[in-house]
Write a protein that holds these residues in place. Structure first.
Motif, PDB file in Angstrom:
ATOM      1  N   HIS A 213      28.381  42.696 -44.122  1.00  0.00           N
ATOM      2  CA  HIS A 213      28.815  41.325 -44.751  1.00  0.00           C
ATOM      3  C   HIS A 213      28.981  40.400 -43.553  1.00  0.00           C
ATOM      4  CE1 HIS A 213      31.326  39.009 -48.013  1.00  0.00           C
ATOM      5  NE2 HIS A 213      31.479  38.462 -46.974  1.00  0.00           N
ATOM      6  N   LEU A 214      28.353  39.386 -43.813  1.00  0.00           N
ATOM      7  CA  LEU A 214      28.331  38.344 -42.553  1.00  0.00           C
ATOM      8  C   LEU A 214      28.490  37.055 -43.285  1.00  0.00           C
ATOM      9  CD1 LEU A 214      28.260  37.273 -39.684  1.00  0.00           C
ATOM     10  CD2 LEU A 214      25.553  37.157 -40.017  1.00  0.00           C
ATOM     11  N   ALA A 215      29.714  36.289 -42.821  1.00  0.00           N
ATOM     12  CA  ALA A 215      29.878  34.922 -43.274  1.00  0.00           C
ATOM     13  C   ALA A 215      29.987  34.084 -42.256  1.00  0.00           C
ATOM     14  CB  ALA A 215      31.369  34.853 -44.120  1.00  0.00           C
ATOM     15  N   LEU A 216      29.340  32.903 -41.991  1.00  0.00           N
ATOM     16  CA  LEU A 216      29.339  31.833 -41.020  1.00  0.00           C
ATOM     17  C   LEU A 216      29.329  30.822 -41.574  1.00  0.00           C
ATOM     18  CD1 LEU A 216      26.250  33.240 -38.815  1.00  0.00           C
ATOM     19  CD2 LEU A 216      28.910  33.425 -38.248  1.00  0.00           C
ATOM     20  N   ARG A 217      30.470  30.296 -42.200  1.00  0.00           N
ATOM     21  CA  ARG A 217      30.841  29.307 -43.094  1.00  0.00           C
ATOM     22  C   ARG A 217      31.692  28.230 -42.774  1.00  0.00           C
ATOM     23  NH1 ARG A 217      34.452  31.857 -47.887  1.00  0.00           N
ATOM     24  NH2 ARG A 217      35.485  33.441 -46.764  1.00  0.00           N
ATOM     25  N   ASN A 218      31.873  27.397 -43.539  1.00  0.00           N
ATOM     26  CA  ASN A 218      32.829  26.078 -43.436  1.00  0.00           C
ATOM     27  C   ASN A 218      32.250  25.062 -42.225  1.00  0.00           C
ATOM     28  OD1 ASN A 218      35.004  24.543 -44.542  1.00  0.00           O
ATOM     29  ND2 ASN A 218      35.917  25.037 -42.591  1.00  0.00           N
ATOM     30  N   SER A 219      30.913  25.042 -42.108  1.00  0.00           N
ATOM     31  CA  SER A 219      30.505  24.464 -40.738  1.00  0.00           C
ATOM     32  C   SER A 219      29.533  23.130 -41.168  1.00  0.00           C
ATOM     33  CB  SER A 219      29.316  25.637 -40.187  1.00  0.00           C
ATOM     34  OG  SER A 219      28.838  24.999 -39.090  1.00  0.00           O
ATOM     35  N   ASP A 242      26.854  34.928 -46.467  1.00  0.00           N
ATOM     36  CA  ASP A 242      27.778  33.840 -46.987  1.00  0.00           C
ATOM     37  C   ASP A 242      27.545  32.923 -46.092  1.00  0.00           C
ATOM     38  OD1 ASP A 242      29.718  32.274 -47.651  1.00  0.00           O
ATOM     39  OD2 ASP A 242      30.994  33.668 -47.971  1.00  0.00           O
ATOM     40  N   LEU A 243      26.863  31.695 -46.584  1.00  0.00           N
ATOM     41  CA  LEU A 243      26.652  30.370 -45.693  1.00  0.00           C
ATOM     42  C   LEU A 243      27.356  29.438 -46.388  1.00  0.00           C
ATOM     43  CD1 LEU A 243      23.111  31.008 -44.470  1.00  0.00           C
ATOM     44  CD2 LEU A 243      25.144  31.337 -43.214  1.00  0.00           C
ATOM     45  N   SER A 244      28.418  29.624 -47.177  1.00  0.00           N
ATOM     46  CA  SER A 244      29.053  28.788 -48.100  1.00  0.00           C
ATOM     47  C   SER A 244      29.967  27.794 -47.380  1.00  0.00           C
ATOM     48  CB  SER A 244      29.748  29.424 -49.182  1.00  0.00           C
ATOM     49  OG  SER A 244      30.909  30.229 -48.459  1.00  0.00           O
ATOM     50  N   MET A 245      30.426  26.875 -47.945  1.00  0.00           N
ATOM     51  CA  MET A 245      31.434  25.778 -47.601  1.00  0.00           C
ATOM     52  C   MET A 245      31.376  24.654 -46.673  1.00  0.00           C
ATOM     53  SD  MET A 245      34.633  28.775 -47.473  1.00  0.00           S
ATOM     54  CE  MET A 245      35.840  27.647 -46.785  1.00  0.00           C
ATOM     55  N   GLY A 246      29.912  24.591 -46.150  1.00  0.00           N
ATOM     56  CA  GLY A 246      29.674  23.520 -45.225  1.00  0.00           C
ATOM     57  C   GLY A 246      28.738  22.547 -45.646  1.00  0.00           C
ATOM     58  N   LEU A 268      23.810  36.240 -51.825  1.00  0.00           N
ATOM     59  CA  LEU A 268      23.645  35.157 -51.109  1.00  0.00           C
ATOM     60  C   LEU A 268      24.803  34.293 -51.472  1.00  0.00           C
ATOM     61  CD1 LEU A 268      22.494  33.737 -48.917  1.00  0.00           C
ATOM     62  CD2 LEU A 268      20.644  32.822 -50.444  1.00  0.00           C
ATOM     63  N   ASP A 269      25.775  33.806 -50.914  1.00  0.00           N
ATOM     64  CA  ASP A 269      26.677  32.879 -51.416  1.00  0.00           C
ATOM     65  C   ASP A 269      26.412  31.500 -50.335  1.00  0.00           C
ATOM     66  OD1 ASP A 269      28.978  31.350 -51.788  1.00  0.00           O
ATOM     67  OD2 ASP A 269      30.319  32.992 -51.688  1.00  0.00           O
ATOM     68  N   LEU A 270      26.269  30.305 -51.218  1.00  0.00           N
ATOM     69  CA  LEU A 270      25.575  29.141 -50.781  1.00  0.00           C
ATOM     70  C   LEU A 270      26.617  28.004 -51.381  1.00  0.00           C
ATOM     71  CD1 LEU A 270      21.889  29.060 -50.483  1.00  0.00           C
ATOM     72  CD2 LEU A 270      23.454  29.763 -48.712  1.00  0.00           C
ATOM     73  N   HIS A 271      27.720  28.297 -52.004  1.00  0.00           N
ATOM     74  CA  HIS A 271      28.524  27.486 -53.000  1.00  0.00           C
ATOM     75  C   HIS A 271      29.258  26.365 -51.736  1.00  0.00           C
ATOM     76  CE1 HIS A 271      32.370  29.799 -51.431  1.00  0.00           C
ATOM     77  NE2 HIS A 271      32.800  28.432 -51.658  1.00  0.00           N
ATOM     78  N   HIS A 272      29.553  25.429 -52.553  1.00  0.00           N
ATOM     79  CA  HIS A 272      29.890  24.217 -51.531  1.00  0.00           C
ATOM     80  C   HIS A 272      28.433  23.786 -50.916  1.00  0.00           C
ATOM     81  CE1 HIS A 272      32.515  21.138 -50.054  1.00  0.00           C
ATOM     82  NE2 HIS A 272      31.657  21.097 -48.928  1.00  0.00           N
ATOM     83  N   ASP A 295      25.041  32.561 -55.446  1.00  0.00           N
ATOM     84  CA  ASP A 295      25.954  31.382 -55.761  1.00  0.00           C
ATOM     85  C   ASP A 295      25.704  30.059 -55.294  1.00  0.00           C
ATOM     86  OD1 ASP A 295      28.293  29.673 -56.202  1.00  0.00           O
ATOM     87  OD2 ASP A 295      29.812  31.321 -55.705  1.00  0.00           O
ATOM     88  N   LEU A 296      25.475  29.189 -56.170  1.00  0.00           N
ATOM     89  CA  LEU A 296      24.757  27.840 -55.724  1.00  0.00           C
ATOM     90  C   LEU A 296      25.737  26.779 -56.243  1.00  0.00           C
ATOM     91  CD1 LEU A 296      20.976  28.057 -56.248  1.00  0.00           C
ATOM     92  CD2 LEU A 296      22.454  27.597 -53.939  1.00  0.00           C
ATOM     93  N   ASP A 297      27.208  27.060 -56.757  1.00  0.00           N
ATOM     94  CA  ASP A 297      27.860  26.209 -57.183  1.00  0.00           C
ATOM     95  C   ASP A 297      28.232  25.041 -56.312  1.00  0.00           C
ATOM     96  OD1 ASP A 297      29.822  25.009 -58.288  1.00  0.00           O
ATOM     97  OD2 ASP A 297      31.246  26.709 -58.791  1.00  0.00           O
ATOM     98  N   ARG A 298      28.089  24.032 -56.594  1.00  0.00           N
ATOM     99  CA  ARG A 298      28.455  22.841 -55.645  1.00  0.00           C
ATOM    100  C   ARG A 298      29.985  22.641 -55.427  1.00  0.00           C
ATOM    101  NH1 ARG A 298      24.955  19.018 -53.922  1.00  0.00           N
ATOM    102  NH2 ARG A 298      26.677  17.603 -54.082  1.00  0.00           N
TER     103      ARG A 298
END
Length: 319
Positions: A213-219, A242-246, A268-272, A295-298
């Motif tokens: 599980h790799l999350a590189l997010r909020n970027s 997880d590349l979400s929150m950015g 694959l998490d791309l939310h926000h 997850d493509l939730d804006r």
């Protein structure tokens, strides 16, 4: 998005806040049944965190404690938790069963995430070689020196800006048991001064043979991160990316889809995100049909446009 609630669990144990000095402490849960949260007020407090820790050690059989959450400490917006780290290191023999530790469980009413002052957390990991989960919130003053830890399975750093030396320190660490890595890279405005190239030791996977599980997010540089991930050797062994929150735009999503196949992923998490519906649909068509949860939730992604046409986009968690 802001952090408005304390951790409700750690190490699959429900959190329990150790009572204050004036509260009765005669009906405490079993030491190994909860994740103990110890905190002192960031503004008003009746005792220091280290005093609360001393009371805790006197009241609870710490030899059975499995999870510990460090909540607020006095003047956290201006003072690093170095004395807390020192106290925990000094007490390491009293916590032989400790397997999970989170440093800095403060919500926005106590201290905004980018106001939290942190310190060098490496001594904690060196003092507790059996620790399996470690998390920290706040990037100001945060330090992480390269190390080897044979038991750590989960590492989380939640920040509005993760210092480049921390990214490099983690990348240079040997973590053979690590399965879950979650880094909130943040923005330069709050100390997030890394570049995509600084992630290369992590993305190579050479020191992370069990990572799933790799999350590189909020970027703010999410497009560059996505492009780097697209060709990263570590991806083929992942179950969750997880590349979400950015600030992920069509450019980053197209780069990701144009790289190595992602159809082996479970999620694959791309939310926000800031994707056009055309590119979002391309992501769905490519991966959902292959059984990947996407997850493509804006979410709360928002943007402002200046009179001159300049567009401002924001990470999920900044200040």
């Amino acid at each position: 998005m802001t952090i408005g609630e304390h951790l409700d669990a750690l190490y699959r144990l429900p959190s329990f806040t150790f009572p204050g000095p004036d509260a009765p402490a005669d009906r405490l849960p079993e030491p190994d049944s909860v994740a103990w949260r110890l905190g002192s007020g960031a503004y008003d407090n009746d005792e220091t965190w280290t005093d609360a820790f001393a009371r805790f050690r006197a009241a609870v059989d710490t030899a059975r404690v499995r999870a510990l959450i460090v909540g607020g400490w006095e003047d956290a917006y201006d003072t690093a938790p170095t004395p807390i780290v020192e106290a925990l290191v000094e007490a390491r023999e009293a916590f032989p069963a400790l397997r999970a530790l989170f440093l800095g469980d403060l919500v926005m009413e106590e201290c905004e995430i980018s106001w939290i002052h942190q310190t060098d957390v490496t001594p904690l990991l060196n003092a507790y070689p059996a620790l399996e989960e470690f998390g920290v919130r706040g990037g100001t003053g945060l330090e992480f020196t390269a190390l080897r830890h044979g038991a750590l399975r989960r590492l989380v750093a939640e920040t509005g800006g993760l210092p480049v030396e921390v990214v490099r320190g983690i990348g240079a660490s040997d973590l053979p048991a690590l399965e879950h890595l979650d880094l909130w890279l943040g923005t330069p405005d709050y100390g997030g001064d890394s570049e995509a190239a600084d992630l290369e030791p992590i993305l190579s996977g050479a020191r992370l043979p069990r990572l799933r599980h790799l999350a590189l997010r909020n970027s703010e540089m999410q497009d560059a991160v996505a492009a780097a991930v697209a060709a990263a050797p570590v991806v083929e062994r992942l179950e969750v990316l997880d590349l979400s929150m950015g600030v992920l735009t069509d450019e980053g999503a197209v780069a990701l889809l144009s790289g190595q196949p992602l159809t082996h992923l479970k999620k694959l998490d791309l939310h926000h995100n800031y994707l056009s519906e055309t590119v979002a649909e391309r992501v769905r068509e490519t991966l959902v049909a292959a059984g990947v949860e996407v997850d493509l939730d804006r979410d709360d992604a928002d943007e402002d446009t200046e009179d001159d046409g300049t567009v401002w986009r924001y990470v999920a968690v900044g200040e």
